[in-house]
Design an enzyme around this catalytic site. Structure first.
Site, PDB file in Angstrom:
ATOM      1  N   LYS A  60      22.581  11.775  41.680  1.00 29.08           N
ATOM      2  CA  LYS A  60      21.812  10.556  41.916  1.00 29.08           C
ATOM      3  C   LYS A  60      21.696   9.599  40.717  1.00 29.08           C
ATOM      4  O   LYS A  60      21.408   8.413  40.892  1.00 29.08           O
ATOM      5  CB  LYS A  60      20.377  10.927  42.343  1.00 29.08           C
ATOM      6  N   TYR A 113      29.078  23.235  46.401  1.00 31.31           N
ATOM      7  CA  TYR A 113      27.867  23.617  45.683  1.00 31.31           C
ATOM      8  C   TYR A 113      27.639  25.095  45.984  1.00 31.31           C
ATOM      9  O   TYR A 113      27.420  25.450  47.150  1.00 31.31           O
ATOM     10  CB  TYR A 113      26.663  22.797  46.161  1.00 31.31           C
TER      11      TYR A 113
HETATM   12  P1  RFL Z   1      23.729   5.367  30.033  1.00 34.36           P
HETATM   13  O1  RFL Z   1      24.990   5.640  30.787  1.00 34.36           O
HETATM   14  O2  RFL Z   1      23.164   6.448  29.214  1.00 34.36           O
HETATM   15  O3  RFL Z   1      24.002   4.073  29.145  1.00 34.36           O
HETATM   16  C1  RFL Z   1      23.122   3.673  28.132  1.00 34.36           C
HETATM   17  C2  RFL Z   1      23.903   2.900  27.105  1.00 34.36           C
HETATM   18  O4  RFL Z   1      23.021   2.415  26.095  1.00 34.36           O
HETATM   19  C3  RFL Z   1      23.589   2.652  24.819  1.00 34.36           C
HETATM   20  N1  RFL Z   1      22.504   2.715  23.833  1.00 34.36           N
HETATM   21  C4  RFL Z   1      22.212   1.713  22.974  1.00 34.36           C
HETATM   22  N2  RFL Z   1      22.750   0.497  22.798  1.00 34.36           N
HETATM   23  C5  RFL Z   1      22.218  -0.301  21.824  1.00 34.36           C
HETATM   24  N3  RFL Z   1      21.178   0.085  21.040  1.00 34.36           N
HETATM   25  C6  RFL Z   1      20.600   1.298  21.177  1.00 34.36           C
HETATM   26  N4  RFL Z   1      19.590   1.680  20.414  1.00 34.36           N
HETATM   27  C7  RFL Z   1      21.115   2.166  22.191  1.00 34.36           C
HETATM   28  N5  RFL Z   1      20.797   3.416  22.609  1.00 34.36           N
HETATM   29  C8  RFL Z   1      21.642   3.723  23.596  1.00 34.36           C
HETATM   30  C9  RFL Z   1      24.340   3.952  24.990  1.00 34.36           C
HETATM   31  O5  RFL Z   1      25.360   4.126  24.000  1.00 34.36           O
HETATM   32  C10 RFL Z   1      24.923   3.772  26.380  1.00 34.36           C
HETATM   33  O6  RFL Z   1      26.172   3.124  26.356  1.00 34.36           O
HETATM   34  O7  RFL Z   1      22.554   4.896  31.032  1.00 34.36           O
HETATM   35  P2  RFL Z   1      22.634   4.048  32.403  1.00 34.36           P
HETATM   36  O8  RFL Z   1      23.469   2.834  32.239  1.00 34.36           O
HETATM   37  O9  RFL Z   1      21.229   3.952  32.851  1.00 34.36           O
HETATM   38  O10 RFL Z   1      23.438   4.996  33.418  1.00 34.36           O
HETATM   39  C11 RFL Z   1      22.918   6.211  33.880  1.00 34.36           C
HETATM   40  C12 RFL Z   1      24.050   7.223  34.133  1.00 34.36           C
HETATM   41  O11 RFL Z   1      24.873   7.291  33.000  1.00 34.36           O
HETATM   42  C13 RFL Z   1      23.504   8.620  34.454  1.00 34.36           C
HETATM   43  O12 RFL Z   1      22.360   8.530  35.278  1.00 34.36           O
HETATM   44  C14 RFL Z   1      24.550   9.481  35.198  1.00 34.36           C
HETATM   45  O13 RFL Z   1      25.630   9.775  34.371  1.00 34.36           O
HETATM   46  C15 RFL Z   1      23.917  10.776  35.705  1.00 34.36           C
HETATM   47  N6  RFL Z   1      24.879  11.684  36.328  1.00 34.36           N
HETATM   48  C16 RFL Z   1      25.282  11.507  37.620  1.00 34.36           C
HETATM   49  N7  RFL Z   1      24.858  10.439  38.329  1.00 34.36           N
HETATM   50  C17 RFL Z   1      25.320  10.222  39.586  1.00 34.36           C
HETATM   51  O14 RFL Z   1      24.884   9.252  40.222  1.00 34.36           O
HETATM   52  N8  RFL Z   1      26.250  11.042  40.178  1.00 34.36           N
HETATM   53  C18 RFL Z   1      26.738  12.123  39.540  1.00 34.36           C
HETATM   54  O15 RFL Z   1      27.615  12.797  40.088  1.00 34.36           O
HETATM   55  C19 RFL Z   1      26.229  12.420  38.230  1.00 34.36           C
HETATM   56  N9  RFL Z   1      26.677  13.473  37.538  1.00 34.36           N
HETATM   57  C20 RFL Z   1      25.398  12.769  35.595  1.00 34.36           C
HETATM   58  C21 RFL Z   1      26.297  13.655  36.242  1.00 34.36           C
HETATM   59  C22 RFL Z   1      25.083  12.960  34.259  1.00 34.36           C
HETATM   60  C23 RFL Z   1      25.614  14.024  33.586  1.00 34.36           C
HETATM   61  N10 RFL Z   1      25.276  14.153  32.239  1.00 34.36           N
HETATM   62  C24 RFL Z   1      26.225  14.357  31.215  1.00 34.36           C
HETATM   63  C25 RFL Z   1      23.954  13.749  31.801  1.00 34.36           C
HETATM   64  C26 RFL Z   1      26.823  14.734  35.584  1.00 34.36           C
HETATM   65  C27 RFL Z   1      26.463  14.955  34.261  1.00 34.36           C
HETATM   66  C28 RFL Z   1      27.023  16.165  33.604  1.00 34.36           C
HETATM   67  C1  PHB Z   2      30.599  15.414  39.025  1.00 30.83           C
HETATM   68  O1  PHB Z   2      31.689  15.374  39.618  1.00 30.83           O
HETATM   69  O2  PHB Z   2      30.507  15.221  37.818  1.00 30.83           O
HETATM   70  C2  PHB Z   2      29.372  15.722  39.809  1.00 30.83           C
HETATM   71  C3  PHB Z   2      29.430  15.789  41.176  1.00 30.83           C
HETATM   72  C4  PHB Z   2      28.281  16.103  41.898  1.00 30.83           C
HETATM   73  C5  PHB Z   2      27.104  16.342  41.232  1.00 30.83           C
HETATM   74  C6  PHB Z   2      27.042  16.250  39.849  1.00 30.83           C
HETATM   75  C7  PHB Z   2      28.186  15.949  39.133  1.00 30.83           C
HETATM   76  O3  PHB Z   2      25.993  16.675  41.945  1.00 30.83           O
END
Ligand code: RFL
Ligand code: PHB
Length: 392
Positions: A299, A204
């Site tokens: 998170k 980081y």
């Molecule tokens: P999701 O993954 O958004 O899944 C929701 C699903 O619902 C569908 N959906 C529908 N289905 C039916 N009818 C509708 N009307 C619908 N509307 C939506 C969608 O298509 C989808 O399949 O939510 P969920 O399951 O709550 O999961 C949450 C996680 O995806 C999210 O919190 C993480 O990706 C966040 N995040 C990270 N979390 C971590 O714990 N560690 C990480 O390292 C981390 N890095 C990140 C991240 C999120 C990122 N982005 C792109 C937001 C890094 C990034 C860049």
């Molecule tokens: C990732 O690898 O996508 C990643 C890792 C750590 C973070 C956020 C995203 O804090």
């Protein structure tokens, strides 16, 4: 209209919906998962990469931990790079041996989908126009269309696991929820590359040029992020500029960056958001449908998994004993932990990003706090215990 019935209707096949379905199935509770997108889309969506230990343990308990155990990279520390000076934070030493595992959300999702389909359990992709109805009554319904045919799924409960832009939270009457929100004046430009990561652990980095994160998916796939503008035009970021900026934000350690073919570039807005309570009648919200954290603390996915751990406990208790106590307690129990993760994610984000010239004073405060963090064992321990995940 084709009619069917189930115990728990789950909207969304992201990590929250899939883990919930898997855990319920292991305890004999029926569910149907409705997902708007197709399978290939869901499996390819690049997002999180860092799993807390309790997430890893739950996936193992649910019978979807074999590949994770084989391929996941266990990290006992992370690095903070401040104006080109690197310091290692030993997470395991600070937390009595806790660690995190680097394993892509794409892979978690693939493992869960494979397990669901192998068990022959219902998971409907391309469910169009899902509409939750009668959430206040005893028999909520989910209407949807699949391949031109209208369906009505009658449920005991609906789990809104449909992410931030989903339909479940949006379908609640005005005033049913209190919303808490903060947006940030920057976003993350993310690149996925077939190249070795910058270090053995995540870095980081904060520099006058902005924040950067050097992460990974495997020993041969790097995942890097750069702080950028929220309205950033990707056309202004040809690959040579991205690689150059990734090097510059590491200062004298820029040569840690190894270039390789880039397979994905995207911009992610940064937001903190909580909707309270996480229940309305027979609808329960979980994961990003109820809350968003900026990704700096890694998170979001882990919080989603804890929500559905609590929710599945409550539903299993209901079906085993008829007691609604767990369902009544769900929202408060989940929110208590969520707000702590919100605080941590907000703090990590505020500390590591640059906010522009109008925040010159706050900028100096951030530099002082970072310098304190790196020199104080107590401060490092506080970061470490939040990063590996607070107790359940
Ligand atoms: P999701 O993954 O958004 O899944 C929701 C699903 O619902 C569908 N959906 C529908 N289905 C039916 N009818 C509708 N009307 C619908 N509307 C939506 C969608 O298509 C989808 O399949 O939510 P969920 O399951 O709550 O999961 C949450 C996680 O995806 C999210 O919190 C993480 O990706 C966040 N995040 C990270 N979390 C971590 O714990 N560690 C990480 O390292 C981390 N890095 C990140 C991240 C999120 C990122 N982005 C792109 C937001 C890094 C990034 C860049
Ligand atoms: C990732 O690898 O996508 C990643 C890792 C750590 C973070 C956020 C995203 O804090």
């Amino acid at each position: 209209m084709r009619k069917s019935r189930t115990q728990v209707g789950i909207v969304g096949a992201g990590p929250a919906g899939l883990v919930l379905a898997q855990r319920l199935a292991r305890h004999g509770v029926e569910s149907v998962v409705l997902e708007r997108r197709d399978r290939a889309y869901v499996e390819a969506r690049i997002r999180a990469g860092v799993l807390e230990q309790h997430t890893v343990e739950l996936l193992a308990e649910l019978g979807v931990g074999a590949r994770l155990k084989r391929e996941g990279l266990v990290h006992e520390g992370l690095e903070i790079c401040l104006d080109g000076e690197r310091s290692r934070l030993d997470l395991a030493a600070a937390t009595g041996g806790k660690r995190v595992t680097v394993y892509g959300q794409t892979e978690v999702t693939k493992d869960l989908i494979a397990a669901r389909l192998a068990a022959g359990l219902p998971l409907v992709f391309e469910a169009e126009e899902v509409r939750p109805l009668d959430l206040d009554g005893e028999r909520p319904r989910l209407l949807y269309r699949k391949e031109g045919v209208e369906h009505e799924l009658t449920c005991d409960f609906v789990a809104g696991c449909d992410g931030f832009h989903g339909v479940c939270r949006a379908s609640l009457p005005e005033g049913a929820l209190s919303l808490f929100e903060r947006s940030y004046p920057f976003a993350w430009l993310g690149v996925l590359a077939e190249a070795p990561p910058a270090g053995e652990e995540l870095i980081y980095a904060r520099s006058a040029r902005g924040f950067a994160l050097y992460s990974m998916r495997s020993p041969t796939v790097a995942r890097h992020y750069l702080q950028c503008r929220p309205d950033e035009d990707l056309a202004q970021w040809p690959l040579p500029r991205i690689w150059d900026e990734l090097r510059r934000r590491l200062g004298r350690h820029g040569d840690l960056i190894v270039e390789g073919p880039v397979t994905d570039v995207s911009v992610t807005p940064m937001r903190s958001f909580v909707a309270e309570p996480m229940r309305h009648g027979r609808l329960f919200l979980a994961g990003d449908a109820a809350h968003i954290v900026p990704p700096t603390g890694a998170k979001g996915l882990n919080l989603a998994v804890v929500d559905v751990r609590y929710l599945s406990d409550a539903l299993i208790e209901f079906y085993e004993s008829g007691s609604q106590a767990g369902l009544e307690a769900y929202s408060d129990k989940a929110l208590a932990r969520i707000w702590k993760a919100q605080r941590f994610s907000w703090w990590m984000t505020s500390l590591l990003h640059t906010f522009g010239p109008e925040q010159a004073f706050e900028d100096r405060i951030r530099q002082a706090e970072l310098s304190y963090l790196l020199s104080s064992e107590a401060a490092r321990t506080a970061l470490a215990e939040n990063y590996v995940g607070l107790p359940l």
